[in-house]
Design a protein around this motif. Sequence first.
Motif, PDB file in Angstrom:
ATOM      1  N   LEU A 386      19.347   4.441  -3.128  1.00 45.57           N
ATOM      2  CA  LEU A 386      19.275   5.895  -3.207  1.00 45.57           C
ATOM      3  C   LEU A 386      20.616   6.423  -3.711  1.00 45.57           C
ATOM      4  CD1 LEU A 386      17.825   6.469   0.382  1.00 45.57           C
ATOM      5  CD2 LEU A 386      16.537   6.004  -1.695  1.00 45.57           C
ATOM      6  N   HIS A 387      20.563   7.279  -4.722  1.00 44.94           N
ATOM      7  CA  HIS A 387      21.791   7.912  -5.216  1.00 44.94           C
ATOM      8  C   HIS A 387      21.601   9.416  -5.155  1.00 44.94           C
ATOM      9  CE1 HIS A 387      25.577   7.576  -7.728  1.00 44.94           C
ATOM     10  NE2 HIS A 387      25.383   8.877  -7.553  1.00 44.94           N
ATOM     11  N   HIS A 388      22.428  10.082  -4.373  1.00 42.75           N
ATOM     12  CA  HIS A 388      22.329  11.531  -4.213  1.00 42.75           C
ATOM     13  C   HIS A 388      23.592  12.198  -4.761  1.00 42.75           C
ATOM     14  CE1 HIS A 388      19.418  10.561  -0.709  1.00 42.75           C
ATOM     15  NE2 HIS A 388      18.783  10.669  -1.858  1.00 42.75           N
ATOM     16  N   TYR A 389      23.376  13.272  -5.493  1.00 45.67           N
ATOM     17  CA  TYR A 389      24.443  13.962  -6.225  1.00 45.67           C
ATOM     18  C   TYR A 389      24.536  15.394  -5.708  1.00 45.67           C
ATOM     19  CZ  TYR A 389      26.269  16.412 -10.453  1.00 45.67           C
ATOM     20  OH  TYR A 389      26.951  17.213 -11.347  1.00 45.67           O
ATOM     21  N   ASN A 390      25.736  15.825  -5.345  1.00 44.63           N
ATOM     22  CA  ASN A 390      25.945  17.180  -4.841  1.00 44.63           C
ATOM     23  C   ASN A 390      26.927  17.924  -5.739  1.00 44.63           C
ATOM     24  OD1 ASN A 390      24.271  16.857  -2.534  1.00 44.63           O
ATOM     25  ND2 ASN A 390      25.922  15.784  -1.478  1.00 44.63           N
ATOM     26  N   PHE A 391      26.613  19.185  -6.021  1.00 47.66           N
ATOM     27  CA  PHE A 391      27.429  19.993  -6.928  1.00 47.66           C
ATOM     28  C   PHE A 391      27.727  21.337  -6.248  1.00 47.66           C
ATOM     29  CE2 PHE A 391      28.301  22.734 -10.562  1.00 47.66           C
ATOM     30  CZ  PHE A 391      29.021  21.919 -11.419  1.00 47.66           C
ATOM     31  N   PRO A 392      28.734  21.382  -5.376  1.00 45.78           N
ATOM     32  CA  PRO A 392      29.042  22.626  -4.663  1.00 45.78           C
ATOM     33  C   PRO A 392      29.696  23.660  -5.585  1.00 45.78           C
ATOM     34  CG  PRO A 392      30.654  20.933  -4.135  1.00 45.78           C
ATOM     35  CD  PRO A 392      29.608  20.267  -4.977  1.00 45.78           C
ATOM     36  N   PRO A 393      29.610  24.936  -5.255  1.00 47.57           N
ATOM     37  CA  PRO A 393      30.152  25.985  -6.141  1.00 47.57           C
ATOM     38  C   PRO A 393      31.663  25.912  -6.329  1.00 47.57           C
ATOM     39  CG  PRO A 393      29.418  26.909  -4.039  1.00 47.57           C
ATOM     40  CD  PRO A 393      28.922  25.510  -4.082  1.00 47.57           C
TER      41      PRO A 393
END
Length: 716
Positions: A386-393
Motif C-alpha cells: 500500500l502506498h499512500h500520498y498526502n498533500f497538505p496545504p
Amino acid sequence: MQEINKSISFDGRDIRLKIGLLAPQAGGSVLIESGETAVLVTSTRSSAREGIDFLPLTVDYEERLYAAGRIPGGFLRREGRPPEKAILTSRLIDRPMRPLFPQWLRDDIQIVATTVSLDEQVPPDILAVTGASIATLLAQIPFCGPMAAVRVGLLGDDFIINPTYAEIEAGDLDLVVAGSPEGIVMVEAGANELPEQDIIEAIDFGYEAVCDLIQAQRELLQELGLELVTAEPPVTDSTLEDFIRAKAETEIRGILAQFELGKTKRDAALDDLRDRVATELNDLAEDDPVRVAAQADTKALGKVFKGITKHLMRRQIVEDGVRVDGRKLDEVRPISCRAGVLPARVHGSGLFQRGLTQVMSVVTLGTPGDAQEMDDLHPDSSKRYLHHYNFPPYSVGETRPMRSPGRREIGHGALAERALVPVLPPVEEFPYVLRVVSEVLSSDGSTSMGSVCGSTLSLMDAGVPISKPVSGAAMGLIKEGDEVRVLTDIQGLEDFLGDMDFKVAGTADGITALQMDMKIQGLPIATIADAVRQAGPARQHILSKMLEAIAEPRPKLSDYAPRLLSMSIDQDQIGLVIGPGGKTIKGITEATGAKVDIESDGRVTISALDGAAAERAMKMIADMTRKISAGDVYCGKVTRVIPIGAFVEFLPGKEGMIHISQLADYRVGKVEDEVNVGDEVVIKVREIDGRGRINLTRLGIEPEVAEAARQAAAAE
C-alpha cells in the motif's frame, strides 16, 4: 436516435458498439462491449454557470458489483464511496479527454461510465476511455477528437493489444496509450524493468491500434449523419490585454530573467507587479474602455497577466534555452537524501528533497492479516503493498480545510506504488504487508517522483530486501509553433505553464512506471521518445545521490517491527490448526502471544514482537501437523483412562490410545495400576488404522530412545 450496432475488429479482438439503445435522455450514450464485459458511457452538457472561468468537466467511473454477479459487502449491502480502482479509472478517462475540449468552453460537461457486465477476462477501463470519446461525439459537444485508448501487454517478445487480466499478470508490461488524430495525448504504464527502447516501441505499437479506433469513430459519425463539432472560440476585446502588456511585459521579462530569485521571491515579485497594474487600472476614468473591460470581467486581469507570464516564460526557454531558475534544459535541481530521519519507533523512514520539493516517506511492516481487502470488480481480492500520498496545504504555503484524500492524492500514490512493486521481495521470502506513506512537506513540482525516491530510501532503511533501488524524474515540454523543447525535472511553474507532465520511474536497468499527461491535443512518437531517453540520465543521477545516503537495505529489521515466520501445511490440515470454532488457533495465540494467519493454499504466517514467541507458535503448529509414522517415539501425557486402555496426547492436537495389553510386558489387571490421568509416559506409535486412529504401545522401546524422547519433551 436510431439504434445502431457496430463491431470493430483488430489484433484478433472485437469491440462492439450499441448506440441508441440505452440512456435516451443523455446527451450521448454508447454501450461498448468486448467479450462479456460491457460499459455504458454517457456524456451530457448543460448550460454554463455564472462566474465560471474554467472548463467544468466532471468524469465519474461507476462500478456495479452486479456486473460480476456479486452483492456488496458492509452493512448497507450497496455500493458506496468509490473504491480506489474506480477513482483511478475516472482519472484514466479524464486525462486524455480534458485537453481535447476547447479551453474557452464554460458549459458543464459530465461523463459517466458504468460497468454493467464483467467477464473477468476483459478489463473495463480501456473500454470506458474510448466510450467517453464516442459518447461525447454523439452528444455534439465541441471536441477535438475522436480519441481512443488501448492497452499494450508484453508476453515474451510479442506485444499484445488489450490483453486479458491473466495476460497482464503474466507479462512484463501493462501500458495504456490514448491518442487523438494529432498524436498521443496520454500514456500510463507499469513495467518489469524494461529498456527505454522497448517502452518506445510499445507506445508506437499501441498508437497504431488507436488510429484504427479513431477511424472507426469517424465512420460511425458518417453512418449517423453527424459531423465533428469544433466551434470557434469567442472573440475577445484586446483592449485590456494591450494595456496590461504595455504596463507589465518588460518587468515580467526582467523578473523571469533574475534566476537567483527562487520560487518564493519570484512569485512575490510577480504578485506585486500585478497589484501595481491593478492600481493603475483603477486610477483610470470611469468611462475609459480599458476600465470598462476590466469591470465586465473581474477575473480578467489575473487571466491576462498569467497569459503574458506564460508566453514570456515559454519564449525564454525556446529562444534562449534557459529556464526561470537558470538551469539548462536537461539539468536536475540540487538533491538531498537522508535515510532514518525519524526515531526508531517507526519501522523505516526516508527524506528526499529536489529543489524546493521535499517528501518524507515512512514504512510500516504489517502481518498478512493487515492486507487490504478489495471490494471492487478487479480479480485481485487483496493488496499486499500500500502506498499512500498526502498533500497538505502548507506544502505550497497555503491554508485550506483538511479533507480526505482526493483523486490527485490517490492517483499520485498509485503511481509511486506501481513504480516500486517490481522490486519488492516475493511474499514467500518476505511475507510482510508493506505500507508506505509519503508526506509532501514542500511542493515545487514532481512530488510523485519525489515519493518514489523517498519510498525507496525508507524501504531500504526498514531493511526490506528490495531487489534494486528505484528513482524517478518528471519531464516537461514547451511547444511554440514548430519549436519543441523537452525539459528535465520540471518545477511547479514549468508544470503549470507547460504542455506536458511526463513522469518516468525505474531502476538502473530499466523502467518500472511512467505516466504522461498532455495539455495540448497530441504529440508524435518521436517527441515522446526524446522525453523517455532524456529522462534516463536524470534518473541515474538522482539514483547516485540516493545511494550516497543508503547503499543497500539495512541487514536487520527495526526492533519494533513484528517478527514473521512462515511455513506451509497441507490444505486438508487447515481445519486441524484452526480447530472447531477457532478454538485451536486461539489457544496457540493465548499460549504464545503470537498471531497466526492461514491462507487458503496452506501458507501459514506467524507474527509476534518477540521472535521466541513466534518460534514457539511455529513449533506447536509443526508438531500438530507433523506426519505420524509407525515406530515414532514420543513422551506424552495421559488425558483419559477407560477400562480397556489410556489416551495419551503426545503432540499438540495429536492423541492416541494404549490398549491395556500394550501397557506392560506382563498381564495388567487394571489400567489405573499402570497409568493415571496427568502421568507422563513414553510411547511408540504402533499403527495408524484405516480410520486414521493412532494406536500406541509402551513395549519395545530402547532405553536411550526413551530418554531422548523425555529430554525433547522437557525442552519444550
